[in-house]
Design a protein around this motif. Structure first.
Motif, PDB file in Angstrom:
ATOM      1  N   LEU A   1      41.776  66.150  29.910  1.00 52.73           N
ATOM      2  CA  LEU A   1      42.691  65.313  29.130  1.00 52.73           C
ATOM      3  C   LEU A   1      43.543  64.425  30.037  1.00 52.73           C
ATOM      4  CD1 LEU A   1      43.860  67.831  26.374  1.00 52.73           C
ATOM      5  CD2 LEU A   1      42.289  65.901  26.138  1.00 52.73           C
ATOM      6  N   THR A   2      43.986  64.993  31.154  1.00 52.91           N
ATOM      7  CA  THR A   2      44.788  64.193  32.083  1.00 52.91           C
ATOM      8  C   THR A   2      43.972  63.055  32.653  1.00 52.91           C
ATOM      9  OG1 THR A   2      46.042  66.169  32.643  1.00 52.91           O
ATOM     10  CG2 THR A   2      46.223  64.312  34.151  1.00 52.91           C
ATOM     11  N   TRP A   3      42.733  63.342  33.070  1.00 55.95           N
ATOM     12  CA  TRP A   3      41.871  62.299  33.617  1.00 55.95           C
ATOM     13  C   TRP A   3      41.617  61.225  32.562  1.00 55.95           C
ATOM     14  CZ3 TRP A   3      39.837  60.794  38.177  1.00 55.95           C
ATOM     15  CH2 TRP A   3      38.849  59.826  38.121  1.00 55.95           C
ATOM     16  N   ASN A   4      41.261  61.649  31.352  1.00 53.97           N
ATOM     17  CA  ASN A   4      40.924  60.679  30.311  1.00 53.97           C
ATOM     18  C   ASN A   4      42.127  59.831  29.909  1.00 53.97           C
ATOM     19  OD1 ASN A   4      38.278  61.523  30.262  1.00 53.97           O
ATOM     20  ND2 ASN A   4      38.617  62.988  28.611  1.00 53.97           N
ATOM     21  N   TYR A   5      43.323  60.378  29.993  1.00 53.76           N
ATOM     22  CA  TYR A   5      44.514  59.623  29.620  1.00 53.76           C
ATOM     23  C   TYR A   5      44.948  58.680  30.744  1.00 53.76           C
ATOM     24  CZ  TYR A   5      49.267  58.588  28.149  1.00 53.76           C
ATOM     25  OH  TYR A   5      50.423  57.944  27.801  1.00 53.76           O
ATOM     26  N   LEU A   6      44.893  59.167  31.990  1.00 55.92           N
ATOM     27  CA  LEU A   6      45.427  58.368  33.094  1.00 55.92           C
ATOM     28  C   LEU A   6      44.402  57.477  33.782  1.00 55.92           C
ATOM     29  CD1 LEU A   6      47.754  61.009  34.781  1.00 55.92           C
ATOM     30  CD2 LEU A   6      48.412  59.123  33.318  1.00 55.92           C
ATOM     31  N   PHE A   7      43.191  57.998  34.016  1.00 53.17           N
ATOM     32  CA  PHE A   7      42.263  57.281  34.890  1.00 53.17           C
ATOM     33  C   PHE A   7      41.056  56.664  34.190  1.00 53.17           C
ATOM     34  CE2 PHE A   7      44.320  60.478  37.640  1.00 53.17           C
ATOM     35  CZ  PHE A   7      44.964  59.599  38.484  1.00 53.17           C
TER      36      PHE A   7
ATOM     37  N   PRO B   1      40.994  54.471  31.691  1.00 50.50           N
ATOM     38  CA  PRO B   1      41.108  53.018  31.527  1.00 50.50           C
ATOM     39  C   PRO B   1      40.837  52.240  32.823  1.00 50.50           C
ATOM     40  CG  PRO B   1      42.966  54.117  30.494  1.00 50.50           C
ATOM     41  CD  PRO B   1      42.212  55.158  31.255  1.00 50.50           C
ATOM     42  N   ILE B   2      41.054  52.885  33.973  1.00 49.39           N
ATOM     43  CA  ILE B   2      40.845  52.203  35.260  1.00 49.39           C
ATOM     44  C   ILE B   2      39.397  52.333  35.729  1.00 49.39           C
ATOM     45  CG2 ILE B   2      41.548  52.164  37.689  1.00 49.39           C
ATOM     46  CD1 ILE B   2      44.239  53.357  36.720  1.00 49.39           C
ATOM     47  N   THR B   3      38.842  53.574  35.627  1.00 51.95           N
ATOM     48  CA  THR B   3      37.516  53.838  36.202  1.00 51.95           C
ATOM     49  C   THR B   3      36.394  53.762  35.184  1.00 51.95           C
ATOM     50  OG1 THR B   3      37.770  56.208  35.824  1.00 51.95           O
ATOM     51  CG2 THR B   3      38.525  55.356  37.948  1.00 51.95           C
ATOM     52  N   PHE B   4      36.703  53.792  33.905  1.00 54.35           N
ATOM     53  CA  PHE B   4      35.720  53.794  32.816  1.00 54.35           C
ATOM     54  C   PHE B   4      34.789  55.005  32.896  1.00 54.35           C
ATOM     55  CE2 PHE B   4      36.720  49.290  33.638  1.00 54.35           C
ATOM     56  CZ  PHE B   4      37.392  49.029  32.460  1.00 54.35           C
ATOM     57  N   ILE B   5      35.293  56.127  33.423  1.00 50.77           N
ATOM     58  CA  ILE B   5      34.540  57.385  33.484  1.00 50.77           C
ATOM     59  C   ILE B   5      35.227  58.374  32.559  1.00 50.77           C
ATOM     60  CG2 ILE B   5      33.836  59.313  34.958  1.00 50.77           C
ATOM     61  CD1 ILE B   5      33.886  57.355  37.313  1.00 50.77           C
ATOM     62  N   HIS B   6      34.485  58.839  31.557  1.00 47.49           N
ATOM     63  CA  HIS B   6      35.040  59.791  30.590  1.00 47.49           C
ATOM     64  C   HIS B   6      34.569  61.196  30.969  1.00 47.49           C
ATOM     65  CE1 HIS B   6      36.517  61.278  26.756  1.00 47.49           C
ATOM     66  NE2 HIS B   6      35.392  61.975  26.655  1.00 47.49           N
ATOM     67  N   LEU B   7      35.494  62.164  30.968  1.00 49.48           N
ATOM     68  CA  LEU B   7      35.160  63.556  31.276  1.00 49.48           C
ATOM     69  C   LEU B   7      35.213  64.401  30.015  1.00 49.48           C
ATOM     70  CD1 LEU B   7      37.169  64.320  34.549  1.00 49.48           C
ATOM     71  CD2 LEU B   7      34.787  63.681  34.327  1.00 49.48           C
ATOM     72  N   SER B   8      34.206  65.275  29.858  1.00 52.72           N
ATOM     73  CA  SER B   8      34.259  66.244  28.767  1.00 52.72           C
ATOM     74  C   SER B   8      35.022  67.481  29.237  1.00 52.72           C
ATOM     75  CB  SER B   8      32.843  66.633  28.336  1.00 52.72           C
ATOM     76  OG  SER B   8      32.220  67.379  29.369  1.00 52.72           O
TER      77      SER B   8
END
Length: 109
Positions: free
Chosen positions: A28-34, A36-43
């Protein structure tokens, strides 16, 4: 050498439950913060994998206190008790020395 007793419930709650909770936090932290910058979504499972890999690589270094619910290894209470008794003996010795110094000062007056 005697092997420690293994409690499977402790292992399951430690690695799977907390791993999934922290993996969800990582995702959730990655998807919220990074994202939009990296366009990599984590499950959530990818977050669990990242958490598991960092725990294997870097260990669990920030939980050195006595009530460590992350570690399946129970602390050696006899070792802790002997350590506390040594500290108490040192403090008693120092307080006796200070009291003796004050007694000497009172005798001089």
């Amino acid at each position: 050498m005697k092997l420690p007793k293994l409690n499977l419930l402790d292992l399951a709650t430690t690695y799977i439950f907390f791993g999934l909770v922290y993996g969800t936090i990582v995702a959730l932290t990655w998807n919220y913060l990074f994202e939009p910058i990296t366009f990599i979504h984590l499950s959530i499972l990818q977050g669990f994998g990242i958490h598991l890999m960092t725990r294997i690589l870097f260990g669990n270094t920030n939980t050195n206190y006595i009530s460590n619910f992350y570690s399946p290894k129970t602390p050696d209470l006899d070792k802790i008790d002997s350590y506390l008794k040594e500290i108490q003996a040192d403090l008693d010795k120092e307080s006796d020395e200070v009291e003796k110094q004050y007694e000497d000062l009172n005798k001089k007056d």
